[in-house]
Design a protein around this motif. Structure first.
Motif, PDB file in Angstrom:
ATOM      1  N   PHE A 163       2.242 -56.825 -19.299  1.00 12.48           N
ATOM      2  CA  PHE A 163       1.516 -57.576 -20.326  1.00 12.48           C
ATOM      3  C   PHE A 163       0.839 -56.581 -21.268  1.00 12.48           C
ATOM      4  O   PHE A 163       0.432 -55.487 -20.849  1.00 12.48           O
ATOM      5  N   PHE A 164       0.687 -57.000 -22.515  1.00 11.10           N
ATOM      6  CA  PHE A 164       0.112 -56.132 -23.536  1.00 11.10           C
ATOM      7  C   PHE A 164      -1.022 -56.860 -24.249  1.00 11.10           C
ATOM      8  O   PHE A 164      -1.047 -58.093 -24.302  1.00 11.10           O
ATOM      9  N   ARG A 170      -1.722 -51.933 -25.795  1.00 12.76           N
ATOM     10  CA  ARG A 170      -2.018 -51.350 -24.482  1.00 12.76           C
ATOM     11  C   ARG A 170      -1.421 -52.222 -23.377  1.00 12.76           C
ATOM     12  O   ARG A 170      -1.306 -53.438 -23.523  1.00 12.76           O
ATOM     13  N   VAL A 171      -1.052 -51.576 -22.270  1.00 12.53           N
ATOM     14  CA  VAL A 171      -0.401 -52.279 -21.159  1.00 12.53           C
ATOM     15  C   VAL A 171      -1.418 -52.538 -20.050  1.00 12.53           C
ATOM     16  O   VAL A 171      -2.337 -51.753 -19.832  1.00 12.53           O
ATOM     17  N   LEU A 172      -1.245 -53.649 -19.349  1.00 12.36           N
ATOM     18  CA  LEU A 172      -2.172 -54.051 -18.292  1.00 12.36           C
ATOM     19  C   LEU A 172      -1.697 -53.507 -16.953  1.00 12.36           C
ATOM     20  O   LEU A 172      -0.550 -53.741 -16.542  1.00 12.36           O
ATOM     21  N   LEU A 173      -2.579 -52.785 -16.259  1.00 10.29           N
ATOM     22  CA  LEU A 173      -2.329 -52.301 -14.906  1.00 10.29           C
ATOM     23  C   LEU A 173      -3.365 -52.899 -13.962  1.00 10.29           C
ATOM     24  O   LEU A 173      -4.454 -53.293 -14.385  1.00 10.29           O
ATOM     25  N   ARG A 185      -6.942 -53.137 -15.842  1.00  9.89           N
ATOM     26  CA  ARG A 185      -7.325 -52.260 -16.942  1.00  9.89           C
ATOM     27  C   ARG A 185      -6.214 -52.252 -17.980  1.00  9.89           C
ATOM     28  O   ARG A 185      -5.022 -52.287 -17.639  1.00  9.89           O
ATOM     29  N   LEU A 186      -6.595 -52.205 -19.245  1.00  8.02           N
ATOM     30  CA  LEU A 186      -5.658 -52.030 -20.350  1.00  8.02           C
ATOM     31  C   LEU A 186      -5.631 -50.555 -20.724  1.00  8.02           C
ATOM     32  O   LEU A 186      -6.678 -49.951 -20.960  1.00  8.02           O
ATOM     33  N   VAL A 187      -4.420 -49.961 -20.780  1.00  6.83           N
ATOM     34  CA  VAL A 187      -4.324 -48.515 -20.983  1.00  6.83           C
ATOM     35  C   VAL A 187      -3.235 -48.192 -21.995  1.00  6.83           C
ATOM     36  O   VAL A 187      -2.267 -48.934 -22.170  1.00  6.83           O
ATOM     37  N   THR A 188      -3.404 -47.056 -22.634  1.00  5.68           N
ATOM     38  CA  THR A 188      -2.358 -46.501 -23.470  1.00  5.68           C
ATOM     39  C   THR A 188      -1.318 -45.823 -22.575  1.00  5.68           C
ATOM     40  O   THR A 188      -1.536 -45.635 -21.371  1.00  5.68           O
ATOM     41  N   LEU A 227      -1.043 -60.773 -24.509  1.00  2.00           N
ATOM     42  CA  LEU A 227      -2.091 -61.690 -24.070  1.00  2.00           C
ATOM     43  C   LEU A 227      -3.262 -61.602 -25.037  1.00  2.00           C
ATOM     44  O   LEU A 227      -3.848 -60.523 -25.212  1.00  2.00           O
ATOM     45  N   PRO A 228      -3.628 -62.709 -25.671  1.00  2.00           N
ATOM     46  CA  PRO A 228      -4.809 -62.681 -26.533  1.00  2.00           C
ATOM     47  C   PRO A 228      -6.077 -62.467 -25.712  1.00  2.00           C
ATOM     48  O   PRO A 228      -6.089 -62.631 -24.487  1.00  2.00           O
TER      49      PRO A 228
END
Length: 340
Positions: free
Chosen positions: A201-202, A207-210, A298-301, A279-280
């Motif tokens: 998910f972005f 950024r991607v969700l981990l 967490r959202l990460v680059t 994801l908004p």
């Protein structure tokens, strides 16, 4: 059951453990430090030189779980385990391995004021020398750094002003009341190759969700193992509901198929990554994590993901980002694209 007594060097874990043996019928002392001593005697000096501490050895962490499991097959338990465990990743690996064997853990933190700890370090250094003092002070710094997660994970026992017997009595009261329980999902270790499906998910910044599992070290993609007879897209959707409280609006788009070879401690298998879309902010704010399985998200680059993921998962993520950019899925083996 394992009663894990955590804390800094000098907190009185071992003396309290010996007293606790008299208060909990059927209990047995289990000292993982002895496993470390054995490994020091068996492993080549070249391998030992590669690590700062025996806890850094995967073999030590694996043997702690296996030995505890073997002892509890012989003994009624509980096992009383006085051992500093200051790495959250190692905590997750060991406690998760015990949970997979259906061995519950009670985690206690013996809190001792720094003035007491330093005094005990000085007492030991007077006998063993300055090198021991330096090593103990380094471990004290590690303990201070670990307090940010330890205080939320373990049940605290203020032990500075207590005798070993009083500390043991406080621990026994905690055990009887259910304190220190660590609810961790009981994920059975694989017995053969597995098929697993993850979803990326972005956010609106790309950024991607981990997610951070409680039962194994490191960060991970949302998702899980595909059950027998289950379609991978359905497995991905099911796992996303269970892990994040999200319902997918549509079938996720495939990004990567990756064959992971067997390793010394794993069977490998096929790993799929799907694109779950953007994801908004309001949907991100509504994520619901099962506390026995996931600690945080967490959202990460991409650069930040490289610091959080192991090499295999990061290679898979990098290929998935490439597939997403070019609009066509990629087939990988060992994380490397084939025929692309």
């Amino acid at each position: 059951m394992i009663i894990w007594l955590n804390g800094a060097f000098g907190a009185g874990k071992t003396t309290a453990a010996h007293e606790l043996l008299h208060l909990l019928p059927g209990s047995t002392l289990f000292e993982p430090e002895r496993i470390g001593d054995q490994l020091r005697g068996m492993l080549p000096k070249e391998r030992l030189a590669e690590v700062d501490d025996y806890q850094d050895l995967p073999s030590w962490r694996s043997l702690v779980v296996d030995t505890a499991s073997a002892l509890l097959a012989e003994l009624p338990g509980p096992l009383i385990t006085p051992m500093s465990l200051l790495s959250q990743a190692y905590r997750d690996e060991i406690f998760g391995g015990l949970a997979a064997r259906r061995i519950p853990v009670r985690h206690f933190l013996l809190q001792t004021e720094e003035t007491f700890l330093r005094a005990r370090i000085d007492q030991r250094a007077a006998v063993d020398g300055d090198a021991v003092r330096a090593r103990c002070l380094d471990r004290l710094a590690q303990y201070d750094a670990a307090l940010s997660w330890l205080t939320g994970d373990a049940h605290p026992v203020a032990a500075s002003e207590l005798t070993p017997r009083q500390t043991a009595e406080a621990l026994a009261d905690g055990v009887r009341s259910g304190a220190g329980a660590c609810p961790i999902v009981q994920t059975a270790p694989p017995r053969a190759e597995t098929l697993a499906a993850g979803v990326l998910f972005f956010d609106e910044r790309g950024r991607v969700l981990l997610v951070d599992p409680t039962y194994k070290p490191g960060w991970e993609f949302p998702g899980g193992v595909v059950e027998s007879g289950e379609a991978p897209t359905l497995a991905a959707a099911r796992e996303i509901v269970e892990e994040l409280g999200l319902t997918l609006d549509k079938e996720p788009t495939p990004l990567v198929v990756d064959w992971e070879p067997p390793r010394a401690r794993g069977f490998g298998g096929v790993r799929l990554l799907f694109d779950g879309g953007v994801l908004p902010a309001e949907r991100l704010a509504g994520l619901l994590l099962p506390p026995e399985e996931l600690r945080a998200w967490r959202l990460v680059t991409e650069a930040e993901a490289e610091q959080l993921l192991d090499a295999r998962r990061f290679a898979r993520l990098r290929a998935a980002l490439r597939a997403r950019a070019q609009g066509s899925p990629l087939y990988l083996e060992r994380g490397h694209p084939i025929g692309a």
